[in-house]
Scaffold this motif. Structure first.
Motif, short mmCIF file in Angstrom:
data_model
loop_
_atom_site.label_atom_id
_atom_site.label_comp_id
_atom_site.label_asym_id
_atom_site.label_seq_id
_atom_site.Cartn_x
_atom_site.Cartn_y
_atom_site.Cartn_z
N GLY A 129 0.73 -1.31 -0.02
CA GLY A 129 -0.05 0.06 0.03
C GLY A 129 0.70 1.25 0.06
N VAL A 130 2.11 1.38 -0.32
CA VAL A 130 2.83 2.28 -0.49
C VAL A 130 3.30 2.55 -1.86
N LYS A 131 3.44 3.97 -2.31
CA LYS A 131 3.80 4.35 -3.40
C LYS A 131 5.50 4.36 -3.51
N THR A 132 6.11 3.77 -4.39
CA THR A 132 7.42 3.75 -4.47
C THR A 132 8.00 3.84 -5.81
N PHE A 133 9.31 4.38 -6.09
CA PHE A 133 9.57 4.77 -7.23
C PHE A 133 10.43 3.51 -7.79
N GLU A 134 10.23 3.09 -8.96
CA GLU A 134 11.08 1.91 -9.60
C GLU A 134 11.90 2.49 -10.73
N PRO A 135 13.21 2.67 -10.40
CA PRO A 135 14.19 3.41 -11.38
C PRO A 135 13.95 2.86 -12.73
N GLY A 136 14.15 3.63 -13.73
CA GLY A 136 14.29 3.29 -15.15
C GLY A 136 15.80 3.15 -15.63
N LEU A 137 16.08 3.11 -16.81
CA LEU A 137 17.26 3.11 -17.28
C LEU A 137 18.10 4.11 -17.52
N LEU A 138 17.49 5.51 -17.40
CA LEU A 138 17.97 6.82 -17.15
C LEU A 138 18.75 6.62 -15.71
N ALA A 139 18.13 5.98 -14.79
CA ALA A 139 18.64 6.16 -13.66
C ALA A 139 20.00 5.28 -13.53
N LYS A 140 19.83 4.13 -13.96
CA LYS A 140 20.71 3.19 -13.98
C LYS A 140 21.90 3.51 -14.71
N ALA A 141 22.05 4.39 -15.92
CA ALA A 141 22.81 4.92 -16.64
C ALA A 141 23.50 6.13 -16.26
N ASN A 142 23.18 6.74 -14.82
CA ASN A 142 23.91 7.82 -14.27
C ASN A 142 25.20 7.63 -14.05
N ARG A 143 26.19 8.38 -14.51
CA ARG A 143 27.65 8.50 -14.45
C ARG A 143 28.11 7.36 -15.29
N GLY A 144 27.50 6.90 -16.36
CA GLY A 144 27.91 5.81 -17.05
C GLY A 144 27.66 6.21 -18.64
N ILE A 145 27.44 5.09 -19.56
CA ILE A 145 27.23 5.25 -20.96
C ILE A 145 25.91 4.58 -21.12
N LEU A 146 25.06 5.35 -21.91
CA LEU A 146 23.67 4.84 -22.38
C LEU A 146 23.72 4.64 -23.89
N TYR A 147 23.57 3.36 -24.33
CA TYR A 147 23.80 2.93 -25.77
C TYR A 147 22.58 2.51 -26.28
N VAL A 148 22.34 3.38 -27.46
CA VAL A 148 21.16 2.90 -28.30
C VAL A 148 21.48 2.37 -29.59
N ASP A 149 21.37 1.31 -29.85
CA ASP A 149 21.43 0.82 -31.02
C ASP A 149 20.17 0.98 -31.91
N GLU A 150 20.46 1.07 -33.38
CA GLU A 150 19.42 1.52 -34.07
C GLU A 150 18.47 2.67 -33.65
N VAL A 151 19.23 3.74 -33.35
CA VAL A 151 18.60 4.95 -32.72
C VAL A 151 17.75 5.60 -33.76
N ASN A 152 18.03 5.47 -34.99
CA ASN A 152 17.14 6.10 -36.13
C ASN A 152 15.92 5.37 -36.16
N LEU A 153 15.73 4.44 -35.64
CA LEU A 153 14.50 3.51 -35.44
C LEU A 153 13.53 3.77 -34.29
N LEU A 154 14.16 4.25 -33.40
CA LEU A 154 13.47 4.60 -32.07
C LEU A 154 12.35 5.67 -32.11
N ASP A 155 11.23 5.54 -31.40
CA ASP A 155 10.35 6.69 -31.59
C ASP A 155 10.83 8.00 -31.06
N ASP A 156 10.49 9.06 -31.71
CA ASP A 156 11.08 10.34 -31.64
C ASP A 156 10.82 11.06 -30.26
N HIS A 157 9.82 10.56 -29.72
CA HIS A 157 9.34 10.98 -28.43
C HIS A 157 10.50 10.54 -27.45
N LEU A 158 10.82 9.33 -27.38
CA LEU A 158 11.87 8.53 -26.70
C LEU A 158 13.16 9.26 -26.97
#
Length: 350
Positions: A129-158
Motif C-alpha cells: 500500500g505504499v507508492k515507491t519509485f522503480e528506477p528506469g534505464l536513465l537512473a541506471k545509466a547515471n555516471r555511465g554510458i547509455l547505448y542505443v543501437d538503431e537509434v534512427n528506428l527509435l520513437d522520436d518521443h523517446l
C-alpha cells in the motif's frame, strides 16, 4: 552453476580494435568531457559499432557510488547526487560507499517511456500500500554510458527524452501523485545504419558529435581484423593479456586528460575562427560552436596540453559539424567534404 558461468563475459580490448579512428576518437573525447553531448555513430552493418562501445566502457576505471542509493550517486558532488543522498548528508548521516564498474546500459528498441524514465512499483503498491519509485534505464545509466543501437528506428518521443536528460543531466518523473527528480548524467551513444533512415535534423543536431564508419576495403587489413577477432574468440584471456599494457596506458591518458581539462584554455582568436566556420556553413543555433570548443579542449587535454591549437580544431571540427548541415530531412549527411573545404578557407594549412 559453475564458476565460469558466474564470471562476466570477456570484453574485446578497446586498443585491439583496428581502424575506425573517427568512432574511437569521438568516444574517447566524450568520456573525457561528457558535456560534449554524446556521439551518433552511423555506418554499415558488421563494422564493430557495438564491440567498440562496450570496449570503451570496459576500459574506464571504476567509480565510487553511495551504497544504498538507486542512482549511482556521487559521495561528494551535489550535481551527481540524488535527493535521498542529499537528505542523508543534511541529517549528518555517514554514507557507505562501494566501487562499481562504469555502468553500460543498453536501451532496447522496443522500450517504453516507463522503462526508460522509471515508474511506480506496482507490486509494492498492491502488497504494502505504499507508492515507491522503480528506477528506469536513465537512473541506471547515471555516471555511465547509455547505448542505443538503431537509434534512427527509435520513437522520436523517446529520443527527445534521452537528449533532454543527456543535456540537462537530470530526469524528472511525475507518476500517480509521485514526483521524482534524479541525476542522469551519461554519455549518450547512438548507432545506426543510414540505409534504414536518418534521424530528423532537429534531433540529430542535439548529438554532440557524429562519426561515420565504413566497411574496410583493403584486403590485408580485413584479414588482420578477422584474425584478431578469431584469436579473441578462441582465447579471450590471452588476447586481453596481449593488450593489457596498451589498455592501462590509454586508461591513464584518459584520467590525466580529465584532470587537465578544467585548466585547458582556447585563445579568443581560435574561438572566433570556430564561429566563423559555423557561420559560413550556415549552422543553425550556437550548439555547433559550443560543442566544437568543448571537443577541442578535450582533445588538447588528451594530447597532454593546456592550450588548444589550430591543429586540434582541424582534427575534431568535422565530427562536431557535419551532421548540423542537413536542413531537409530527405537530404543525406555530408561526409565532411563541405566542412573540410570551409576549414581550409578559414584556417588554411597548419
Amino acid at each position: 552453476m559453475t564458476n565460469t558461468e558466474n564470471q562476466a563475459r570477456p570484453i574485446f580490448p578497446f586498443t585491439a580494435i583496428i581502424g575506425q579512428e573517427e568512432m574511437k576518437l569521438a568516444l574517447i573525447l566524450n568520456v573525457i568531457d561528457p558535456k560534449i553531448g554524446g556521439v551518433m555513430i552511423m555506418g554499415d552493418r558488421g563494422t564493430g559499432k557495438s564491440t567498440t562501445i562496450r570496449a570503451i566502457a570496459d576500459l574506464l576505471p571504476e567509480i565510487e557510488v553511495v551504497a544504498d542509493d538507486l542512482f549511482n550517486s556521487h559521495v561528494s558532488d551535489y550535481d551527481l547526487m540524488s535527493d535521498f543522498v542529499k537528505n542523508q548528508i543534511n541529517r549528518g548521516k555517514e554514507l557507505l560507499t562501494k566501487w562499481i564498474k562504469v555502468p553500460m546500459v543498453d536501451l532496447p528498441l522496443g522500450a517504453t517511456e516507463d522503462r526508460l524514465c522509471g515508474t511506480i512499483d506496482i507490486e509494492k503498491a498492491l502488497s504494502e500500500g505504499v507508492k515507491t519509485f522503480e528506477p528506469g534505464l536513465l537512473a541506471k545509466a547515471n555516471r555511465g554510458i547509455l547505448y542505443v543501437d538503431e537509434v534512427n528506428l527509435l520513437d522520436d518521443h523517446l529520443v527527445d527524452i534521452l537528449l533532454d536528460s543527456s543535456a540537462s543531466g537530470w530526469n524528472t518523473v511525475e507518476r500517480e501523485g509521485i514526483s521524482i527528480r534524479h541525476p542522469s548524467r551519461f554519455v549518450l551513444v547512438g548507432s545506426g545504419n543510414p540505409e534504414e533512415g536518418e534521424l530528423r535534423p532537429q534531433l540529430l543536431d542535439r548529438f554532440g558529435m557524429h562519426a561515420e564508419i565504413r566497411t574496410v576495403k583493403e584486403p590485408s587489413l580485413r584479414v588482420r581484423i578477422v584474425e584478431q577477432r578469431s584469436d579473441f574468440d578462441k582465447n579471450p584471456e590471452a588476447c586481453i593479456d596481449k593488450f593489457r599494457e596498451q589498455q592501462i596506458k590509454l586508461k591513464e591518458n584518459i584520467l590525466l586528460a580529465q584532470s587537465k581539462l578544467p585548466n585547458v584554455i582556447i585563445d579568443y582568436s581560435l574561438r572566433v575562427k570556430i564561429s566563423e566556420i559555423c557561420s559560413i556553413l550556415n549552422v543553425d543555433g550556437l550548439r555547433g560552436d559550443i560543442v566544437t570548443n568543448r571537443a577541442a579542449k578535450a582533445f588538447a587535454a588528451y594530447q597532454g596540453r593546456e592550450e588548444v591549437t589550430l591543429n586540434d580544431i582541424k582534427t575534431i571540427i568535422t565530427l562536431c559539424l557535419r551532421h548540423r548541415l542537413r536542413k531537409d530531412p530527405l537530404d543525406t549527411i555530408d561526409s565532411g567534404s563541405k566542412v573540410d573545404r570551409v576549414v581550409g578557407e578559414v584556417i588554411g594549412d597548419v
